[in-house]
Scaffold this motif. Structure first.
Motif, mmCIF file in Angstrom:
data_model
loop_
_atom_site.group_PDB
_atom_site.id
_atom_site.type_symbol
_atom_site.label_atom_id
_atom_site.label_comp_id
_atom_site.label_asym_id
_atom_site.label_seq_id
_atom_site.Cartn_x
_atom_site.Cartn_y
_atom_site.Cartn_z
ATOM 1 N N ILE A 135 0.848 -1.196 0.000
ATOM 2 C CA ILE A 135 0.000 0.000 0.000
ATOM 3 C C ILE A 135 0.884 1.246 0.000
ATOM 4 O O ILE A 135 1.903 1.301 0.680
ATOM 5 N N LYS A 136 0.510 2.236 -0.793
ATOM 6 C CA LYS A 136 1.298 3.458 -0.891
ATOM 7 C C LYS A 136 1.456 4.120 0.474
ATOM 8 O O LYS A 136 0.555 4.071 1.309
ATOM 9 N N LYS A 137 2.598 4.760 0.664
ATOM 10 C CA LYS A 137 2.877 5.418 1.931
ATOM 11 C C LYS A 137 1.819 6.472 2.256
ATOM 12 O O LYS A 137 1.398 6.605 3.414
ATOM 13 N N SER A 138 1.368 7.197 1.248
ATOM 14 C CA SER A 138 0.363 8.238 1.472
ATOM 15 C C SER A 138 -0.944 7.647 1.975
ATOM 16 O O SER A 138 -1.608 8.216 2.844
ATOM 17 N N GLU A 139 -1.318 6.476 1.453
ATOM 18 C CA GLU A 139 -2.541 5.817 1.887
ATOM 19 C C GLU A 139 -2.383 5.255 3.294
ATOM 20 O O GLU A 139 -3.295 5.354 4.131
ATOM 21 N N GLU A 140 -1.221 4.680 3.569
ATOM 22 C CA GLU A 140 -0.962 4.148 4.913
ATOM 23 C C GLU A 140 -0.969 5.282 5.942
ATOM 24 O O GLU A 140 -1.476 5.123 7.060
ATOM 25 N N LYS A 141 -0.412 6.426 5.563
ATOM 26 C CA LYS A 141 -0.413 7.588 6.456
ATOM 27 C C LYS A 141 -1.839 8.054 6.734
ATOM 28 O O LYS A 141 -2.188 8.389 7.877
ATOM 29 N N LYS A 142 -2.679 8.043 5.701
ATOM 30 C CA LYS A 142 -4.084 8.414 5.867
ATOM 31 C C LYS A 142 -4.776 7.468 6.839
ATOM 32 O O LYS A 142 -5.532 7.899 7.717
#
Length: 300
Positions: A135-142
């Motif tokens: 999963i993309k880092k941006s999505e994981e951060k979200k």
């Protein structure tokens, strides 16, 4: 300039850290109850397929529709397993850390109330019980932000511990970027807590376990009977308790509502709790207790 290696293969090494737990305990025992039910892969959650991990259907294949059997196996954990375990912990006065998945907690206010009333610690187990490896880092951060928000809404304060479980190469960086977690448990690399430094930021790591873990009831080369689980936990405890005469250690025990909460398995946990409570110099505690003790006494 010497480049710092990406992996620490040495740890405490031969210079074994001399740890002193409260009341000179020879071992710190930490019980984790994972609460994931309702946040697993499911088309009702907007996922492309059903869950395949940690259920009685060993080797399950993803289904691009509702998988009623898989759904009901997870539901067992919230409908019955949690309450059976909660009763046991209350009877034996066991302090517990809940690894709580945000979406799962939101779906069961009654369990959240029981957790609050019991005074269990709740560490964040992420927003979803899914694999974050790709999963993309941006999505994981979200998702991390959603998990923290859900925790604040339910419990009135942010979580101080973090454990994704099925984490990604970005997870530790995100934890450290957030800066609000006293500890991170996405590690299995030691029998003691340790500090990790990245870009001048420091994070306390309190390792978790996949061997002293009921998940092995539902994986290959796992436990087939409650005797297997009890014996393995007992042997782990005995080894660490013996070492604790000179060098005290920590032992984590990982549990899941839908797994150890089954009638044919919970007897092993009952026997283990009875066994360790007969010993002297044993500190049964929450994960946050270990974190606070370590930060105060072993800050470097």
């Amino acid at each position: 300039m010497i480049k710092k290696p990406l992996r620490d293969m040495i740890g405490y090494g031969s210079n074994e850290l001399k740890v002193s737990w409260p009341n000179n305990a020879r071992i710190a025992i930490q019980i984790v109850l994972n609460y994931e039910e309702g946040a697993e892969n499911c088309v009702l959650n907007g996922d492309k397929n059903s869950e395949i991990f940690l259920s009685e259907i060993i080797g399950a294949q993803p289904v691009r529709d509702r998988h009623i059997s898989m759904e009901s196996l997870y539901e067992y954990g919230s409908r019955r397993g949690f309450w059976r375990l909660h009763k046991l912990f209350q009877e034996r006065k066991i302090p517990v850390t809940i690894f709580g998945v945000g979406m799962a907690l939101e779906k069961n206010p009654e369990i959240c109330k029981a957790i609050k009333d019991a005074g269990y610690e709740v560490a964040s187990h992420g927003w979803r019980w899914i694999d974050y490896q790709n999963i993309k880092k941006s999505e994981e951060k979200k998702h991390m932000k959603l998990a923290i928000q859900a925790h604040k809404k339910i419990f009135g304060e942010r979580p101080l511990g973090w454990y994704t479980g099925r984490c990604s190469p970005n997870t530790r960086d995100l934890v450290m970027e957030d800066g609000g977690f006293l500890y991170d448990s996405d590690s299995y690399s030691d029998d003691l807590p340790y500090w990790e430094t990245r870009d001048k930021k420091r994070q306390l790591i309190i390792p978790y376990t996949l061997d002293n873990n009921d998940m092995r009831f539902v994986t290959n080369q796992g436990f087939n009977t409650s005797d297997h689980f009890f014996t393995y936990l007992k042997d782990s405890f005995d080894s660490l308790y013996e070492e604790g005469k000179i060098n005290p250690k920590m032992m984590s025990v990982g549990l899941h509502c839908r797994i150890i909460g089954k009638p044919g398995r919970i007897q092993s946990l009952k026997r283990f709790l009875e066994y360790i409570q007969k010993h002297e110099n044993v500190w049964i505690c929450k994960r946050i207790d270990i974190a606070n003790h370590w930060i105060k006494n072993y800050p470097n």
